[in-house]
Design a protein around this motif. Structure first.
Motif, PDB file in Angstrom:
ATOM      1  N   GLU A 202      83.768 -22.329  28.039  1.00 30.53           N
ATOM      2  CA  GLU A 202      83.544 -21.385  29.140  1.00 30.53           C
ATOM      3  C   GLU A 202      84.562 -21.475  30.276  1.00 30.53           C
ATOM      4  N   THR A 203      84.994 -22.684  30.647  1.00 29.92           N
ATOM      5  CA  THR A 203      85.674 -22.769  31.944  1.00 29.92           C
ATOM      6  C   THR A 203      87.070 -23.395  31.895  1.00 29.92           C
ATOM      7  N   THR A 204      87.837 -23.118  32.961  1.00 27.93           N
ATOM      8  CA  THR A 204      89.222 -23.575  33.105  1.00 27.93           C
ATOM      9  C   THR A 204      89.370 -25.063  32.795  1.00 27.93           C
ATOM     10  N   PHE A 235      86.927 -12.125  36.409  1.00 32.19           N
ATOM     11  CA  PHE A 235      85.686 -11.563  36.930  1.00 32.19           C
ATOM     12  C   PHE A 235      84.745 -12.675  37.414  1.00 32.19           C
ATOM     13  N   ASP A 236      84.312 -13.518  36.496  1.00 31.45           N
ATOM     14  CA  ASP A 236      83.380 -14.605  36.849  1.00 31.45           C
ATOM     15  C   ASP A 236      84.017 -15.536  37.889  1.00 31.45           C
ATOM     16  N   ASN A 237      85.204 -16.058  37.570  1.00 37.01           N
ATOM     17  CA  ASN A 237      85.830 -17.026  38.473  1.00 37.01           C
ATOM     18  C   ASN A 237      86.094 -16.385  39.837  1.00 37.01           C
ATOM     19  N   GLY A 240      82.519 -13.708  40.815  1.00 35.37           N
ATOM     20  CA  GLY A 240      81.341 -14.581  40.799  1.00 35.37           C
ATOM     21  C   GLY A 240      81.361 -15.504  42.001  1.00 35.37           C
ATOM     22  N   CYS A 241      82.507 -16.155  42.235  1.00 34.74           N
ATOM     23  CA  CYS A 241      82.603 -17.081  43.375  1.00 34.74           C
ATOM     24  C   CYS A 241      82.566 -16.321  44.697  1.00 34.74           C
ATOM     25  N   ARG A 242      83.083 -15.093  44.697  1.00 40.33           N
ATOM     26  CA  ARG A 242      83.006 -14.291  45.923  1.00 40.33           C
ATOM     27  C   ARG A 242      81.547 -14.128  46.347  1.00 40.33           C
ATOM     28  N   CYS A 265      91.151 -24.835  49.305  1.00 36.44           N
ATOM     29  CA  CYS A 265      92.220 -25.543  48.596  1.00 36.44           C
ATOM     30  C   CYS A 265      92.338 -24.959  47.201  1.00 36.44           C
ATOM     31  N   GLY A 266      93.479 -24.345  46.914  1.00 37.47           N
ATOM     32  CA  GLY A 266      93.704 -23.707  45.616  1.00 37.47           C
ATOM     33  C   GLY A 266      93.509 -22.204  45.738  1.00 37.47           C
ATOM     34  N   TYR A 267      94.490 -21.446  45.220  1.00 37.41           N
ATOM     35  CA  TYR A 267      94.381 -19.978  45.247  1.00 37.41           C
ATOM     36  C   TYR A 267      94.578 -19.433  43.830  1.00 37.41           C
ATOM     37  N   ASP A 269      92.038 -18.242  40.390  1.00 38.97           N
ATOM     38  CA  ASP A 269      90.990 -17.215  40.325  1.00 38.97           C
ATOM     39  C   ASP A 269      89.799 -17.582  41.210  1.00 38.97           C
ATOM     40  N   VAL A 270      89.361 -18.841  41.116  1.00 38.01           N
ATOM     41  CA  VAL A 270      88.210 -19.271  41.927  1.00 38.01           C
ATOM     42  C   VAL A 270      88.590 -19.260  43.413  1.00 38.01           C
ATOM     43  N   GLY A 271      89.776 -19.710  43.718  1.00 41.85           N
ATOM     44  CA  GLY A 271      90.240 -19.720  45.110  1.00 41.85           C
ATOM     45  C   GLY A 271      90.311 -18.313  45.690  1.00 41.85           C
ATOM     46  N   LYS A 272      90.781 -17.363  44.894  1.00 41.37           N
ATOM     47  CA  LYS A 272      90.891 -15.972  45.382  1.00 41.37           C
ATOM     48  C   LYS A 272      89.507 -15.422  45.727  1.00 41.37           C
ATOM     49  N   THR A 321      88.870 -25.774  45.201  1.00 48.46           N
ATOM     50  CA  THR A 321      88.744 -24.850  44.054  1.00 48.46           C
ATOM     51  C   THR A 321      89.830 -25.119  43.021  1.00 48.46           C
ATOM     52  N   THR A 322      90.357 -26.345  42.964  1.00 45.23           N
ATOM     53  CA  THR A 322      91.608 -26.553  42.235  1.00 45.23           C
ATOM     54  C   THR A 322      91.456 -26.983  40.771  1.00 45.23           C
ATOM     55  N   GLY A 323      90.324 -27.573  40.394  1.00 51.18           N
ATOM     56  CA  GLY A 323      90.231 -28.189  39.064  1.00 51.18           C
ATOM     57  C   GLY A 323      91.089 -29.445  38.986  1.00 51.18           C
ATOM     58  N   ASN A 324      91.619 -29.881  40.117  1.00 48.01           N
ATOM     59  CA  ASN A 324      92.448 -31.086  40.193  1.00 48.01           C
ATOM     60  C   ASN A 324      91.621 -32.178  40.892  1.00 48.01           C
ATOM     61  N   PHE A 325      92.164 -33.358  41.077  1.00 51.44           N
ATOM     62  CA  PHE A 325      91.351 -34.411  41.683  1.00 51.44           C
ATOM     63  C   PHE A 325      91.979 -34.947  42.964  1.00 51.44           C
ATOM     64  N   ASN A 344      82.768 -28.418  47.226  1.00 54.02           N
ATOM     65  CA  ASN A 344      83.656 -28.174  46.091  1.00 54.02           C
ATOM     66  C   ASN A 344      83.024 -27.098  45.214  1.00 54.02           C
ATOM     67  N   ILE A 345      83.888 -26.199  44.695  1.00 50.83           N
ATOM     68  CA  ILE A 345      83.372 -25.199  43.748  1.00 50.83           C
ATOM     69  C   ILE A 345      84.111 -25.308  42.407  1.00 50.83           C
ATOM     70  N   GLY A 346      85.027 -26.281  42.297  1.00 46.78           N
ATOM     71  CA  GLY A 346      85.684 -26.570  41.013  1.00 46.78           C
ATOM     72  C   GLY A 346      84.720 -27.318  40.103  1.00 46.78           C
ATOM     73  N   ARG A 390      79.672 -31.962  43.942  1.00 45.36           N
ATOM     74  CA  ARG A 390      79.638 -31.165  42.705  1.00 45.36           C
ATOM     75  C   ARG A 390      79.608 -29.685  43.051  1.00 45.36           C
ATOM     76  N   LEU A 391      79.833 -28.842  42.029  1.00 45.65           N
ATOM     77  CA  LEU A 391      80.014 -27.414  42.363  1.00 45.65           C
ATOM     78  C   LEU A 391      78.849 -26.852  43.170  1.00 45.65           C
ATOM     79  N   LEU A 392      79.165 -26.485  44.396  1.00 49.02           N
ATOM     80  CA  LEU A 392      78.134 -26.177  45.380  1.00 49.02           C
ATOM     81  C   LEU A 392      77.454 -24.842  45.125  1.00 49.02           C
ATOM     82  N   ASN A 393      78.141 -23.930  44.453  1.00 47.45           N
ATOM     83  CA  ASN A 393      77.490 -22.630  44.235  1.00 47.45           C
ATOM     84  C   ASN A 393      76.318 -22.774  43.274  1.00 47.45           C
ATOM     85  N   LEU A 394      76.392 -23.778  42.394  1.00 46.33           N
ATOM     86  CA  LEU A 394      75.272 -24.018  41.479  1.00 46.33           C
ATOM     87  C   LEU A 394      74.337 -25.089  42.013  1.00 46.33           C
ATOM     88  N   GLY A 395      74.844 -26.020  42.793  1.00 44.91           N
ATOM     89  CA  GLY A 395      73.993 -27.081  43.331  1.00 44.91           C
ATOM     90  C   GLY A 395      73.166 -26.608  44.513  1.00 44.91           C
TER      91      GLY A 395
HETATM   92  P1  NAI Z   1      93.243 -21.884  38.376  1.00 49.04           P
HETATM   93  O1  NAI Z   1      94.133 -22.759  37.585  1.00 49.04           O
HETATM   94  O2  NAI Z   1      93.357 -20.409  38.282  1.00 49.04           O
HETATM   95  O3  NAI Z   1      93.341 -22.249  39.932  1.00 49.04           O
HETATM   96  C1  NAI Z   1      93.467 -23.542  40.442  1.00 49.04           C
HETATM   97  C2  NAI Z   1      94.535 -23.479  41.535  1.00 49.04           C
HETATM   98  O4  NAI Z   1      94.567 -24.718  42.229  1.00 49.04           O
HETATM   99  C3  NAI Z   1      95.941 -23.245  40.956  1.00 49.04           C
HETATM  100  O5  NAI Z   1      96.523 -22.095  41.543  1.00 49.04           O
HETATM  101  C4  NAI Z   1      96.696 -24.533  41.311  1.00 49.04           C
HETATM  102  O6  NAI Z   1      98.057 -24.284  41.588  1.00 49.04           O
HETATM  103  C5  NAI Z   1      95.937 -25.011  42.541  1.00 49.04           C
HETATM  104  N1  NAI Z   1      96.073 -26.446  42.804  1.00 49.04           N
HETATM  105  C6  NAI Z   1      96.185 -27.484  41.920  1.00 49.04           C
HETATM  106  N2  NAI Z   1      96.329 -28.644  42.563  1.00 49.04           N
HETATM  107  C7  NAI Z   1      96.303 -28.361  43.892  1.00 49.04           C
HETATM  108  C8  NAI Z   1      96.410 -29.150  45.072  1.00 49.04           C
HETATM  109  N3  NAI Z   1      96.605 -30.464  45.015  1.00 49.04           N
HETATM  110  N4  NAI Z   1      96.322 -28.523  46.264  1.00 49.04           N
HETATM  111  C9  NAI Z   1      96.156 -27.181  46.350  1.00 49.04           C
HETATM  112  N5  NAI Z   1      96.068 -26.373  45.265  1.00 49.04           N
HETATM  113  C10 NAI Z   1      96.131 -26.969  44.057  1.00 49.04           C
HETATM  114  O7  NAI Z   1      91.746 -22.336  37.998  1.00 49.04           O
HETATM  115  P2  NAI Z   1      90.405 -21.525  38.315  1.00 49.04           P
HETATM  116  O8  NAI Z   1      90.065 -20.673  37.160  1.00 49.04           O
HETATM  117  O9  NAI Z   1      90.507 -20.955  39.664  1.00 49.04           O
HETATM  118  O10 NAI Z   1      89.348 -22.723  38.272  1.00 49.04           O
HETATM  119  C11 NAI Z   1      89.348 -23.757  39.241  1.00 49.04           C
HETATM  120  C12 NAI Z   1      88.176 -24.712  38.967  1.00 49.04           C
HETATM  121  O11 NAI Z   1      86.940 -24.029  39.140  1.00 49.04           O
HETATM  122  C13 NAI Z   1      88.125 -25.273  37.553  1.00 49.04           C
HETATM  123  O12 NAI Z   1      87.642 -26.595  37.593  1.00 49.04           O
HETATM  124  C14 NAI Z   1      87.119 -24.384  36.863  1.00 49.04           C
HETATM  125  O13 NAI Z   1      86.573 -24.989  35.719  1.00 49.04           O
HETATM  126  C15 NAI Z   1      86.122 -24.164  37.964  1.00 49.04           C
HETATM  127  N6  NAI Z   1      85.268 -22.980  37.911  1.00 49.04           N
HETATM  128  C16 NAI Z   1      84.118 -23.056  38.651  1.00 49.04           C
HETATM  129  C17 NAI Z   1      83.250 -21.986  38.699  1.00 49.04           C
HETATM  130  C18 NAI Z   1      81.997 -22.088  39.481  1.00 49.04           C
HETATM  131  O14 NAI Z   1      81.130 -21.229  39.339  1.00 49.04           O
HETATM  132  N7  NAI Z   1      81.819 -23.058  40.323  1.00 49.04           N
HETATM  133  C19 NAI Z   1      83.530 -20.741  37.972  1.00 49.04           C
HETATM  134  C20 NAI Z   1      84.793 -20.749  37.270  1.00 49.04           C
HETATM  135  C21 NAI Z   1      85.622 -21.833  37.257  1.00 49.04           C
END
Ligand code: NAI
Length: 479
Positions: A202-204, A235-237, A240-242, A265-267, A269-272, A321-325, A344-346, A390-395
């Motif tokens: 499902e997810t990034t 759409f979802d990322n 949905g997050c919007r 932090c992060g722009y 799909d989720v960041g946007k 929103t980065t998926g990074n740590f 956090n919403i990642g 943990r992801l706050l939109n679900l928590g």
């Molecule tokens: P993405 O790869 O499109 O966006 C992540 C952005 O973070 C990238 O543009 C990247 O350059 C940036 N980034 C990476 N390291 C960074 C740093 N140190 N500082 C600032 N920016 C940094 O990934 P996407 O799709 O936006 O997903 C992000 C996270 O959200 C993933 O963990 C994904 O699994 C999760 N996710 C969560 C959802 C939710 O409902 N909570 C829904 C969909 C995805």
């Protein structure tokens, strides 16, 4: 076990409340309901044993019952300790026609507020369909896939390695879960992996894990990357997050967002979606990025782009929103304003260094309510951390709304059908769904919004080099 059905949920008496919500959600999920109608007779998932690990919400309930209607046998867990909606879990166990005394639905092992030990115990329960394993995985974040891969790795080695002091708590829990499994049956996960026709992710973050496995040749079965269907991540990322980001912040804190300075932090799909969500409430939004393309996009969308260090002392709300740590560290939090909100919403909780925060000398933690904590620093200032990182939109809220999840989950169902019905066509690689299916998912959601599509003439189609019926874009088109 009741009525021959195994499950572990908070309270089956919540089923009626869950069923009402599922009924309303079905109307908002036209893609899934159309899929049920399309396959009502052919039942393409007959014989599928689907092990699902994905937030156990009302929307997921509609997905689970769609898989069942298509013929699948299903077991389910949540992919996060805080994301289960207990009434949805209860309703899925009871089933549309059962009662709490006579449940006849699907085995679900999920409740809101699991410990990590309970979480991995639940995940382990996914793999036991009577005396068989699953033949399909439906994953979100890759934890179910990870357990199988680690299980196979350790079974081949003949032992589970001892945890070291440096291993994070969660990894230690995984090791002890696998140790118990291996002691009971030394080839359990090896057999399970052999029976699996594929995983749909499902997810990034989960997709990232799959590509890593594929790169090193460790991927044990074919995978479909559902996230990168356009009708999923765009759409979802984003939308949905919007919706669900501010929902989570509001339910958690009820702090007025308008006028505040919010850092996203992060722009990607989720960041946007998150930035637009906060801007929609009147916040002054600042973006941090490492990628020049995304940074430029943010700037041209009208956001200030700077580093966290520049704004850490002055901003009011921080969202990762980065998926990074290690995006927001304990040192950052020590410098924040009194009562700054941090969430956090990642996908995983390591975007905010919660372990570092807990270990910071003199910091104390006060529970304001479940999933909302105040951390007080020795200098007297405190910060509010949502969902323990943990992801706050679900928590803190209930995740994305049904309509957007209908897009994501229709992709999931199509991906399950692809891998289950065409096993010979996919190798141990990561695939995306073909574009005509992506377009089909979108098409299924147009009527509900009153969208009228323009039809290409034959001549126009020939002029731009596409078929009148689509696909309308080449694979490299980015939307
Ligand atoms: P993405 O790869 O499109 O966006 C992540 C952005 O973070 C990238 O543009 C990247 O350059 C940036 N980034 C990476 N390291 C960074 C740093 N140190 N500082 C600032 N920016 C940094 O990934 P996407 O799709 O936006 O997903 C992000 C996270 O959200 C993933 O963990 C994904 O699994 C999760 N996710 C969560 C959802 C939710 O409902 N909570 C829904 C969909 C995805």
């Amino acid at each position: 076990k009741v009525n021959g059905l195994e499950f572990a949920v908070a309270d089956l008496k919540l089923a009626e409340a869950g069923r009402h919500q599922i009924r309303l959600a079905e109307h908002e999920m036209p893609g899934l309901m159309a899929t049920r109608r399309e396959y009502a007779d052919s039942k393409p998932l007959k014989g599928a044993r689907v092990a699902g690990s994905l937030h156990m919400t009302v929307q997921t309930a509609v997905l689970i019952e769609t898989l069942k209607e298509l013929g699948a046998d299903v077991r389910w867990v949540s992919c996060n300790i805080f994301s289960t909606q207990d009434e949805a879990a209860a309703a899925v166990v009871v089933g549309p026609n059962g009662t709490p005394e006579q449940p006849e639905g699907v085995p679900v092992f999920a409740w809101k507020g699991e410990t990590l030990e309970e979480y991995w115990w639940c995940t382990d329960q996914l793999f036991q369909f009577g005396d068989q394993g699953p033949n399909m995985i439906l994953d979100d974040g890759g934890d179910a896939t990870l357990l199988v891969h680690k299980g196979v790795e350790f079974e081949a080695a003949g032992a589970v390695p001892e945890a070291t002091e440096d291993d994070p708590h969660e990894y230690r829990v995984i090791l002890s879960t696998l140790k118990a499994s291996l002691a009971a049956d030394s080839k359990r996960f090896t057999r399970i992996a052999e029976g699996i026709k594929g995983v749909t992710e499902e997810t990034t973050t989960g997709v990232h894990r799959l590509y890593e496995f594929a790169k090193t040749g460790e991927l044990l079965f074919p995978a479909i990357n559902v996230n990168d269907s356009v009708t999923k991540s765009k759409f979802d990322n984003k939308y949905g997050c919007r919706h669900s980001l501010v929902d989570g912040i509001n339910r958690a804190t009820d702090t007025l967002i308008g006028g505040k300075v919010a850092v996203v932090c992060g722009y990607g799909d989720v960041g946007k979606g998150s930035a637009e969500s906060l801007r929609g409430q009147g916040a002054r939004v600042i973006i941090t990025e490492i990628d020049p393309i995304c940074a430029l996009q943010a700037a041209m969308d009208g956001f200030q782009v700077t580093t966290l260090e520049d704004v850490v002392e002055t901003a009011d709300i921080f969202v990762t929103t980065t998926g990074n740590f290690n995006i927001i560290t304990a040192e950052h939090m020590a410098k924040m304003k009194h009562q700054a909100i941090v969430g956090n919403i990642g996908h995983f909780d390591n975007e905010i260094d919660m372990a570092g925060l807990e270990k910071t000398p003199g910091v104390t933690k006060v529970e304001i309510k479940p999933q909302v904590h105040e951390y007080r620093f020795p200098d007297g200032h405190s910060i509010i951390v949502l969902s323990e990182g943990r992801l706050l939109n679900l928590g803190n809220a209930t995740g994305h709304p049904s309509f957007v999840m209908s897009n994501s989950f229709t992709n999931q169902v199509m991906a399950q059908i692809e891998l289950f019905t065409k096993p010979g066509e996919y190798g141990k690689q990561v695939y995306v769904l073909p574009k005509h299916l992506d377009e089909k998912v979108a098409r299924l959601h147009l009527d509900a919004l009153g969208v009228k599509l323009t039809k290409l003439t034959k001549e126009q189609a020939a002029y731009i080099g596409v078929d009148v019926e689509g696909p309308y874009k080449p694979d490299h088109y980015r939307y």
